[in-house]
Design a protein around this motif. Structure first.
Motif, PDB file in Angstrom:
ATOM      1  N   UNK A 121       0.714  -1.165  -0.171  1.00 21.86           N
ATOM      2  CA  UNK A 121       0.080   0.180   0.037  1.00 21.86           C
ATOM      3  C   UNK A 121       0.861   1.178   0.108  1.00 21.86           C
ATOM      4  N   UNK A 122       0.483   2.274  -0.567  1.00 18.65           N
ATOM      5  CA  UNK A 122       1.226   3.429  -0.603  1.00 18.65           C
ATOM      6  C   UNK A 122       0.875   4.549   0.093  1.00 18.65           C
ATOM      7  N   UNK A 123       1.361   5.550   0.373  1.00 18.03           N
ATOM      8  CA  UNK A 123       0.948   6.773   1.111  1.00 18.03           C
ATOM      9  C   UNK A 123      -0.256   7.515   0.453  1.00 18.03           C
ATOM     10  N   UNK A 124      -0.525   7.136  -0.876  1.00 15.79           N
ATOM     11  CA  UNK A 124      -1.525   7.967  -1.485  1.00 15.79           C
ATOM     12  C   UNK A 124      -2.877   7.480  -1.176  1.00 15.79           C
ATOM     13  N   UNK A 125      -3.120   6.268  -0.476  1.00 14.84           N
ATOM     14  CA  UNK A 125      -4.493   5.768  -0.275  1.00 14.84           C
ATOM     15  C   UNK A 125      -5.252   6.985   0.575  1.00 14.84           C
ATOM     16  N   UNK A 126      -6.218   7.340   0.378  1.00 16.50           N
ATOM     17  CA  UNK A 126      -7.290   8.273   0.944  1.00 16.50           C
ATOM     18  C   UNK A 126      -6.612   9.860   0.831  1.00 16.50           C
ATOM     19  N   UNK A 127      -5.827  10.147   0.310  1.00 13.42           N
ATOM     20  CA  UNK A 127      -5.037  11.437   0.132  1.00 13.42           C
ATOM     21  C   UNK A 127      -5.810  12.109  -1.113  1.00 13.42           C
ATOM     22  N   UNK A 180      15.007  22.807  -1.633  1.00  6.60           N
ATOM     23  CA  UNK A 180      14.830  22.198  -2.918  1.00  6.60           C
ATOM     24  C   UNK A 180      14.642  20.793  -2.657  1.00  6.60           C
ATOM     25  N   UNK A 181      14.810  20.021  -1.647  1.00  6.30           N
ATOM     26  CA  UNK A 181      14.787  18.694  -1.716  1.00  6.30           C
ATOM     27  C   UNK A 181      13.991  18.187  -0.480  1.00  6.30           C
ATOM     28  N   UNK A 182      13.387  17.253  -0.426  1.00  6.11           N
ATOM     29  CA  UNK A 182      12.712  16.609   0.839  1.00  6.11           C
ATOM     30  C   UNK A 182      13.881  15.650   1.542  1.00  6.11           C
ATOM     31  N   UNK A 183      14.396  15.878   2.658  1.00  8.47           N
ATOM     32  CA  UNK A 183      15.047  14.899   3.381  1.00  8.47           C
ATOM     33  C   UNK A 183      14.161  14.012   4.237  1.00  8.47           C
ATOM     34  N   UNK A 184      14.823  13.074   4.545  1.00  8.89           N
ATOM     35  CA  UNK A 184      13.903  11.813   5.213  1.00  8.89           C
ATOM     36  C   UNK A 184      12.997  12.409   6.443  1.00  8.89           C
ATOM     37  N   UNK A 185      13.641  13.486   7.165  1.00  9.89           N
ATOM     38  CA  UNK A 185      12.776  14.271   8.133  1.00  9.89           C
ATOM     39  C   UNK A 185      11.585  14.815   7.625  1.00  9.89           C
ATOM     40  N   UNK A 186      11.834  15.564   6.608  1.00  6.76           N
ATOM     41  CA  UNK A 186      10.835  16.386   6.003  1.00  6.76           C
ATOM     42  C   UNK A 186       9.641  15.333   5.405  1.00  6.76           C
ATOM     43  N   UNK A 187      10.089  14.261   4.754  1.00  9.64           N
ATOM     44  CA  UNK A 187       9.510  13.378   4.162  1.00  9.64           C
ATOM     45  C   UNK A 187       8.394  12.670   5.517  1.00  9.64           C
ATOM     46  N   UNK A 188       9.291  12.202   6.287  1.00 11.66           N
ATOM     47  CA  UNK A 188       8.403  11.909   7.581  1.00 11.66           C
ATOM     48  C   UNK A 188       7.412  12.562   8.128  1.00 11.66           C
ATOM     49  N   UNK A 189       7.501  13.848   8.139  1.00 15.41           N
ATOM     50  CA  UNK A 189       6.527  14.747   8.616  1.00 15.41           C
ATOM     51  C   UNK A 189       5.573  14.814   7.649  1.00 15.41           C
ATOM     52  N   UNK A 190       5.795  14.788   6.323  1.00 15.19           N
ATOM     53  CA  UNK A 190       4.474  14.812   5.459  1.00 15.19           C
ATOM     54  C   UNK A 190       3.715  13.269   5.547  1.00 15.19           C
ATOM     55  N   UNK A 191       4.588  12.336   5.727  1.00  9.15           N
ATOM     56  CA  UNK A 191       3.884  11.029   5.872  1.00  9.15           C
ATOM     57  C   UNK A 191       3.101  10.980   7.144  1.00  9.15           C
ATOM     58  N   UNK A 192       3.601  11.668   8.402  1.00  5.71           N
ATOM     59  CA  UNK A 192       2.808  11.507   9.608  1.00  5.71           C
ATOM     60  C   UNK A 192       1.514  12.460   9.214  1.00  5.71           C
TER      61      UNK A 192
END
Length: 143
Positions: free
Chosen positions: A1-7, A57-69
């Motif tokens: 399952x991807x992060x996209x479900x429900x977004x 100009x990039x999403x680092x792992x921390x920023x990506x984790x914030x988005x995922x949360x």
């Protein structure tokens, strides 16, 4: 399952809103398609900027984790609303489905998703990689 479900992605009205007397053979004109694509691109870029906290100009792992949360919280809230709207006679079955779906959402790790989106394998997600990943999500622009 991807992060996209429900977004959610705003795809516009289900029915044409333009004047049908100006209809062109083959449906929507090229100009309208280009405008819709430009608007979609702008929304995706705004979304990238929203999560690129340090403006690198990039999403680092921390920023990506914030988005995922944020995405996971939105998904959970949506599932809870769906459960609350369920008829009493269907509640037990729906609770089981919602619980299963929540487990699936939470079991998808940030590292798995990050690696899928980081096409260049450089440890960060560029704006172009982000646009590629998000543009195919059916409901992405409501983040």
């Amino acid at each position: 399952m991807g992060v996209c479900a429900g977004v959610c992605m705003d795809t516009g009205p289900a029915w044409p809103t333009r004047d049908l007397t100006d209809a062109r053979p083959g449906g929507e004109g090229e100009e309208e398609k280009q405008q819709r694509e430009r608007e979609k691109q702008e929304k995706i870029e705004e979304l990238f900027v929203k999560y690129d906290a340090n403006s690198s100009g990039y999403l680092d792992p921390g920023e990506f984790e914030s988005m995922l949360a944020h995405v996971q919280a939105a998904l959970m809230e949506g599932l809870d609303k769906q459960l609350a709207a369920t008829r009493p006679e269907d509640k037990e079955e729906m609770e089981a489905k919602v619980l299963e779906y929540k487990r699936e959402i939470l079991s998808t790790t940030m590292k798995q998703l990050f690696n899928q989106w980081d096409l260049s394998n450089d440890g960060k997600i560029s704006k172009q990689e982000f646009i590629q990943a998000v543009s195919v999500l059916p409901m992405a622009l409501e983040l």
